[in-house]
Every structure is written in C-alpha cells, then in structure tokens.
Design an enzyme around this catalytic site. Structure first.
Site, PDB file in Angstrom:
ATOM      1  N   ARG A 297     -10.573   0.642  90.662  1.00  0.00           N
ATOM      2  CA  ARG A 297     -11.205   0.764  89.348  1.00  0.00           C
ATOM      3  C   ARG A 297     -12.571   0.087  89.365  1.00  0.00           C
ATOM      4  NH1 ARG A 297     -10.732  -3.351  85.047  1.00  0.00           N
ATOM      5  NH2 ARG A 297     -11.491  -2.498  83.078  1.00  0.00           N
TER       6      ARG A 297
ATOM      7  N   ARG B 204     -19.122  -7.627  71.460  1.00  0.00           N
ATOM      8  CA  ARG B 204     -19.210  -8.892  72.185  1.00  0.00           C
ATOM      9  C   ARG B 204     -20.179  -9.837  71.492  1.00  0.00           C
ATOM     10  NH1 ARG B 204     -16.884  -8.484  77.242  1.00  0.00           N
ATOM     11  NH2 ARG B 204     -16.561  -6.373  78.007  1.00  0.00           N
TER      12      ARG B 204
ATOM     13  N   LYS C 177      -7.720   5.320  77.099  1.00  0.00           N
ATOM     14  CA  LYS C 177      -7.229   3.947  77.031  1.00  0.00           C
ATOM     15  C   LYS C 177      -6.694   3.680  75.623  1.00  0.00           C
ATOM     16  CE  LYS C 177      -9.595   0.680  79.052  1.00  0.00           C
ATOM     17  NZ  LYS C 177     -10.735  -0.173  79.470  1.00  0.00           N
TER      18      LYS C 177
ATOM     19  N   THR D  35      -3.414  -4.874  82.179  1.00  0.00           N
ATOM     20  CA  THR D  35      -3.817  -6.144  81.571  1.00  0.00           C
ATOM     21  C   THR D  35      -2.801  -7.258  81.745  1.00  0.00           C
ATOM     22  OG1 THR D  35      -4.850  -4.791  79.825  1.00  0.00           O
ATOM     23  CG2 THR D  35      -5.008  -7.171  79.615  1.00  0.00           C
TER      24      THR D  35
END
Length: 497
Positions: free
Chosen positions: A54, A95, A240, A298
């Site tokens: 990935r 962010r 996702k 994760t």
C-alpha cells in the site's frame, strides 16, 4: 507436457518460494514507508508473507512513490510472486497544521481557536485544513483529534469565521494530526484537489488498486470510476468504510465498488466504538456474499511498531478477522515506520496459518450459496458446485479461467479448501487477484481447445511444483473458447503421469 508450458515458466528464485507463499490463504497488505522502502527490505517482507503493498498518498512525494513502484515491479519480474500495488488516496481528511515545537499540551477546560488562515499552532490559534469548518459545525458539536485521543467541543463561531472550542479530553497535540467530526456531515467532495493531482500521477503508474477514502455514498465511487474509464485505466476501486453514511449505504457501495476496506481507525472515532466489531463482521459477510474482496485495516499489530511481540488482544483481533473470512489484513505504521517490519509480517503470517489450519469453517450455505436473482446465477452456481466438488473429492487444486476477474473473485468468495489457481490472459488481473483470499493468479493467453487449455494449466502447475502425479484437480472454464462466455464447464482430473 504441453509445448506451451516453457513459455509460461516463471523466472527467479527457487519455485518452492512461490508454493510457500500460497500456503497462507488470507492475504497481507503492508504499507510502505521509511522503515521498509528499499529493495532488500521489501523482498524480505514479501518472503515473510506480503501480498499487496500500500502506498499512502497522505504522505510523501510522487518521486518517492515512483521509486517504490519500480521496486515492486522488479520483485514481480525477477521473483516468483505477483505483488499488487494499492494506491490509497487521502480523501477529505481534516488535519491541524504545524504545531509550535511539534508538541502543544492542552488540558480540559482550555479554550482554543481553530482558523482556516495558515499559521503555526499555539494556544492562541491553530490552523485546520478545512475552510468550511465554520459552516459545517454548530455550538455543542464534538471534534475528535488524533484518532480520538483528544476531544474538544465547539463553543462559538466567531465573526471572522474562526471556531472557538473548549478542550474536553486533553493531552499532547502534535503537527498534522487528523480531525473527525462525528456530529457533522462535512461538505467536502470525495475527491479533493490533492486527490485529483495524486490521481493524475497514479494513473500514469498503472497501479492495480486505488482506495478512495471517506466514501459516503455510491456517487463517490462512480465519480472515481468515471475518471478511470475516461483515462483508460484498468485499476480497480476500493471503497474505504470510515464514515457513518458509508455504513448506512453499505449494500449499494459494495455493489458499485470492486473491493472494500474496513478502516477501523476513523470508523471507531466517527461511530461509537462498541459498534465497530459487529459492523466489521457484517461487512465481511456482505462482501463474501457479493464476491468482493474485503480488507480489515488499522491497529491490527500496532504494539509491534516498537515491540517484538504483539499484545494478546492483537493476536485475537487478527485471528477473528481470519475466522470472519476477510480476504486481507492490512498493516499501516507497523511496516511503514515501525522498528520491526519483517518481524511483524512473520508474526501475522504465523497467526493466519495457525487459524486457517485448525479452524477452517467458511463454507456456510446461508452466506455463500448462489443467488437466483443474480444476473450471473448460472456461472455462480457452477463456481459454487466446483468448490463443493473440490471439497467432496478433497481436490489438491481448483483451477479457474477469467477475462474480467469475476470467476476469480467468485471462486475465492466460496473460500475453497483446495489450492485455488486462476489463469487469465489479462495481465492487469494477475496482480489484482493477489488481494483475493486464496488466489494464485497465472498469466496464460492460449486459446486452443478447452482440452488443450486444461492440459496446459495442469502442466504449468506441475512444472511450478504446485501439483504432482496422483493429485486430483477440478477445472472450470467456458466453451466455445473463442466466445469468452461466462464459466459453463466443470471437469475433474486425476493426474496420472
């Protein structure tokens, strides 16, 4: 042995390496980062069990990604592996900006100001990479920071569009940490300007899979697929699942996507954490039902970022994902920035192999039986029967052919006990199928009679030491060969010579 077999012999090291790589049915996706981005390290990871690399486009320059892609291609060209490349778009990830000294201690009760004007973050002001924050939140909304480690509550929207917040759960805030708005539907598009720029680069690299972050509805997937179609890209799309809206729309998202990633980090922040385990289990079930590969991602082995052994709870987490039938398990920081990338892969491989060896229980008719309403019901039923037959006769190999990938994904979805080999004339599929449970894909482009094709396939697998004299093999295919019809033929063979 057929005259064609030599043409399909694979270069590289001892053939046995390829055989050992197939022993593990559940695949491993490893994120490439500074800890493992050399040829030597990546070969070690592959030998330890990696099937897919990935590339996280939230970090790093395109030049660096291009070098990593070259390394993966070199591995595939010289060693007996088909390693897939997964490009993971950042998506509308919110962010904070740079933080002074990269560490700001915030405590419950502190008041902070979030601004959309770039600045170095202090107790006075902190930059947030979301110009519409003031429009999308209202007083009382919760904002989670750094995967929920920190929590603030919106107090007031200021006249200059800054957002005043009060710290609820404090700690150390460092630069570039992510924000989640569990009480808010953000208005950002699924593909941001950064994603579109990254996508331009990704398409030129001919990667195998593209993951779209923070999918909310089917139109997000359709938008990306339309771009790929216009650019004549053969990359397949992974959705996702990390937003509540995606969970609500999961059936349609699974149908439209080529694969699914259960991104439990953001999902566990956006939703109550106690809901995540059953959501994971249900999504895996639905993906198996629809023959779509599904990745569990994760914090699977996060303690091994700096330790040599995983927590017992992480071992159980990996084992449960295998038992639930996930196609692949994904590692992030463990391999990208961790201290023991190869050891992490070796440890995960041991867990997977042990669970698959001792607790095989995938063939549940209520999940996997072919569905009469499916447009491909007849070929689905034949694939299902092939897996049943392979189980009944304890076949050593189950062989399929595909031009679209569908037969490969379908045979894989039935989770057969026999080793599963998929032959295809489409080179793009050979690595793409490396994401699917149990599949070993092999390039083959002859179109003679079906008997010759079946003979060749068995010969190639014998030459590569996957099969031997006395083994029983179940083949699927279609006839007439030149029409490339859906799977319509089933044959069983005992290798006599």
């Amino acid at each position: 042995m057929s005259k064609n077999i030599k043409k399909y012999s694979q270069p590289g090291m001892d053939k046995k390496a390829g055989v050992e790589h197939l022993a593990k049915r559940t695949k491993i996706v490893a994120t490439v980062g500074p800890a493992c981005d050399t040829y030597e390290m990546m070969v070690n990871l592959v030998k330890a069990g990696v099937n897919v690399f990935r590339l996280n486009f939230s970090h790093g320059a395109h030049e660096n990604k291009a070098e990593i892609i070259k390394i993966i291609r070199k591995i595939n060209e010289t060693l007996p592996y088909n390693i897939a490349i997964l490009a993971d778009l950042q998506g509308p990830k919110l962010r904070v900006g740079e933080i002074e000294n990269n560490a700001l201690e915030i405590n419950p009760g502190d008041l902070l100001t979030f601004t959309n004007t770039k600045c170095v973050g202090t107790m006075e002001k902190i930059y947030v990479s979301y110009p519409n924050l003031y429009n999308d939140v209202v007083p009382g909304n919760t904002i989670m920071i750094d995967d929920g480690k920190l929590e603030v509550k919106v107090i007031k929207i200021l006249p200059n569009n800054d957002v005043k917040v009060e710290v609820v759960v404090g700690g150390i805030l460092s630069s570039k940490k992510g924000l989640n708005l569990p009480d808010t539907k953000i208005s950002l598009p699924a593909l941001t300007e950064k994603d579109l720029a990254d996508l331009d680069f990704i398409i030129t690299q001919n990667v195998d899979w593209i993951a779209l972050s923070f999918v909310r509805e089917v139109k997000d997937i359709i938008g990306l697929k339309n771009i790929l179609k216009e650019r004549k890209s053969k990359a397949k799309v992974i959705a996702k699942i990390e937003k509540p809206e995606a969970v609500n729309n999961i059936r349609d998202i699974i149908l439209e996507s080529d694969g699914i990633m259960i991104a439990r980090g953001d999902l566990g922040v956006e939703l109550p954490i106690e809901k995540v385990p059953l959501i994971q289990k249900e999504i895996i079930r639905k993906c198996m039902h629809r023959a779509k590969p599904v990745i569990v991602a994760t914090q699977m082995m996060e303690s091994m970022i700096d330790r040599v052994k995983p927590n017992r709870s992480e071992i159980t987490d990996v084992a449960n994902a295998v038992l639930e039938g996930a196609d692949a398990l994904m590692l992030s920081g463990e391999t990208a920035t961790g201290q023991h990338p190869t050891l992490v892969i070796e440890t995960m491989t041991k867990i997977i192999l042990e669970i698959e060896k001792t607790a095989y229980d995938y063939n549940r008719d209520d999940i996997l039986a072919p569905q009469p309403h499916s447009p491909s019901f007849l070929s689905d039923a034949l694939c299902y029967s092939a897996c049943k037959l392979a189980a009944d006769v304890k076949a050593d190999g189950l062989i399929g052919m595909t031009q679209s990938g569908y037969t490969g994904f379908m045979l894989s979805s039935y989770r057969p006990k026999s080793l599963l080999f998929i032959f295809s004339k489409e080179r793009s599929l050979i690595n793409q199928l490396s994401l699917s449970w149990g599949v070993r894909a092999i390039f083959y482009d002859e179109e003679e009679s079906l008997d010759d094709i079946f003979f060749d396939q068995i010969g190639i697998l014998r030459e590569r030491e996957f099969l031997k004299k006395g083994d029983v093999v179940v083949n699927t295919g279609s006839t007439p060969v030149n029409l490339h019809l859906p799977t319509n033929v089933l044959k069983i063979t005992k290798i006599e010579s």
